[in-house]
Design a protein around this motif. Structure first.
Motif, PDB file in Angstrom:
ATOM      1  N   LEU A  29       0.818  -1.214   0.000  1.00 34.54           N
ATOM      2  CA  LEU A  29       0.000   0.000   0.000  1.00 34.54           C
ATOM      3  C   LEU A  29       0.852   1.265   0.000  1.00 34.54           C
ATOM      4  O   LEU A  29       0.540   2.230  -0.700  1.00 34.54           O
ATOM      5  CB  LEU A  29      -0.970  -0.016   1.172  1.00 34.54           C
ATOM      6  CG  LEU A  29      -2.017  -1.135   1.109  1.00 34.54           C
ATOM      7  CD1 LEU A  29      -2.793  -1.234   2.415  1.00 34.54           C
ATOM      8  CD2 LEU A  29      -2.951  -0.950  -0.080  1.00 34.54           C
ATOM      9  N   ARG A  30       1.916   1.275   0.755  1.00 37.94           N
ATOM     10  CA  ARG A  30       2.795   2.462   0.768  1.00 37.94           C
ATOM     11  C   ARG A  30       3.488   2.626  -0.582  1.00 37.94           C
ATOM     12  O   ARG A  30       3.633   3.750  -1.067  1.00 37.94           O
ATOM     13  CB  ARG A  30       3.801   2.364   1.908  1.00 37.94           C
ATOM     14  CG  ARG A  30       3.145   2.646   3.244  1.00 37.94           C
ATOM     15  CD  ARG A  30       4.117   2.675   4.381  1.00 37.94           C
ATOM     16  NE  ARG A  30       3.448   3.129   5.604  1.00 37.94           N
ATOM     17  CZ  ARG A  30       3.822   2.790   6.808  1.00 37.94           C
ATOM     18  NH1 ARG A  30       4.869   2.010   6.998  1.00 37.94           N
ATOM     19  NH2 ARG A  30       3.147   3.228   7.852  1.00 37.94           N
ATOM     20  N   ARG A  31       3.889   1.523  -1.148  1.00 32.61           N
ATOM     21  CA  ARG A  31       4.528   1.582  -2.469  1.00 32.61           C
ATOM     22  C   ARG A  31       3.558   2.129  -3.520  1.00 32.61           C
ATOM     23  O   ARG A  31       3.969   2.787  -4.472  1.00 32.61           O
ATOM     24  CB  ARG A  31       5.020   0.193  -2.865  1.00 32.61           C
ATOM     25  CG  ARG A  31       5.841   0.192  -4.104  1.00 32.61           C
ATOM     26  CD  ARG A  31       6.482  -1.126  -4.314  1.00 32.61           C
ATOM     27  NE  ARG A  31       7.237  -1.049  -5.552  1.00 32.61           N
ATOM     28  CZ  ARG A  31       8.001  -1.972  -5.994  1.00 32.61           C
ATOM     29  NH1 ARG A  31       8.148  -3.090  -5.319  1.00 32.61           N
ATOM     30  NH2 ARG A  31       8.644  -1.833  -7.125  1.00 32.61           N
ATOM     31  N   ALA A  32       2.268   1.861  -3.329  1.00 29.33           N
ATOM     32  CA  ALA A  32       1.242   2.363  -4.248  1.00 29.33           C
ATOM     33  C   ALA A  32       0.878   3.818  -3.941  1.00 29.33           C
ATOM     34  O   ALA A  32       0.018   4.391  -4.614  1.00 29.33           O
ATOM     35  CB  ALA A  32       0.002   1.475  -4.179  1.00 29.33           C
ATOM     36  N   GLY A  33       1.513   4.410  -2.934  1.00 26.79           N
ATOM     37  CA  GLY A  33       1.314   5.823  -2.646  1.00 26.79           C
ATOM     38  C   GLY A  33       0.305   6.148  -1.566  1.00 26.79           C
ATOM     39  O   GLY A  33      -0.058   7.307  -1.390  1.00 26.79           O
TER      40      GLY A  33
END
Length: 135
Positions: A29-33
């Motif tokens: 989720l963090r990688r997806a922003g």
């Protein structure tokens, strides 16, 4: 001329007690922003709901210590500031009764573990897009 600013990350509440899975979810989720707040127990989630600002979406397991996901759906739907927050359940429970109960209580979507990250992100983006469309 000032440099363009990127949009603020979209806040999500993730409620998951399994450490390995919560680590994976946080990474994906963090990688997806997304800006992810993690609650590892029903009690932590309850505090987030009753004391915190509503996120753009809540992603929750059912089987949690202290309060289960069903109780948390009810709490979200009973909390005025949170009533419109989309709820996506992510659970290993694949019985029709559990899925129907979650939806009847107010869950917007239900994904079954194990899941594919692309499927999860697609579901989240779809729910966020539906939320931003005026009715």
């Amino acid at each position: 001329m000032p440099a363009p600013t990127s949009p603020a990350p979209v806040p999500l509440l993730v409620v998951e007690d399994n450490k390995d899975l919560s680590d994976i979810l946080m990474h994906v989720l963090r990688r997806a922003g997304f800006d992810v707040q993690l609650a590892r127990t029903g009690r932590e989630a309850e505090l987030a709901i009753t004391e915190g600002a509503p996120p753009a979406l809540a992603l929750m397991d059912i089987g949690l210590p202290y309060k289960d996901g069903f109780q948390l759906i009810q709490l979200i739907r009973a909390t005025p500031a949170w009533q419109q927050v989309p709820i996506v359940m992510l659970s290993g429970r694949n019985r029709r009764e559990d899925i129907e109960r979650a939806r009847a209580l107010g869950a917007d979507d239900y994904l079954i573990k194990p899941f594919q990250p692309a499927e999860l992100l697609s579901c989240i983006r779809r729910r966020l897009a539906a939320r931003s469309v005026p009715s």
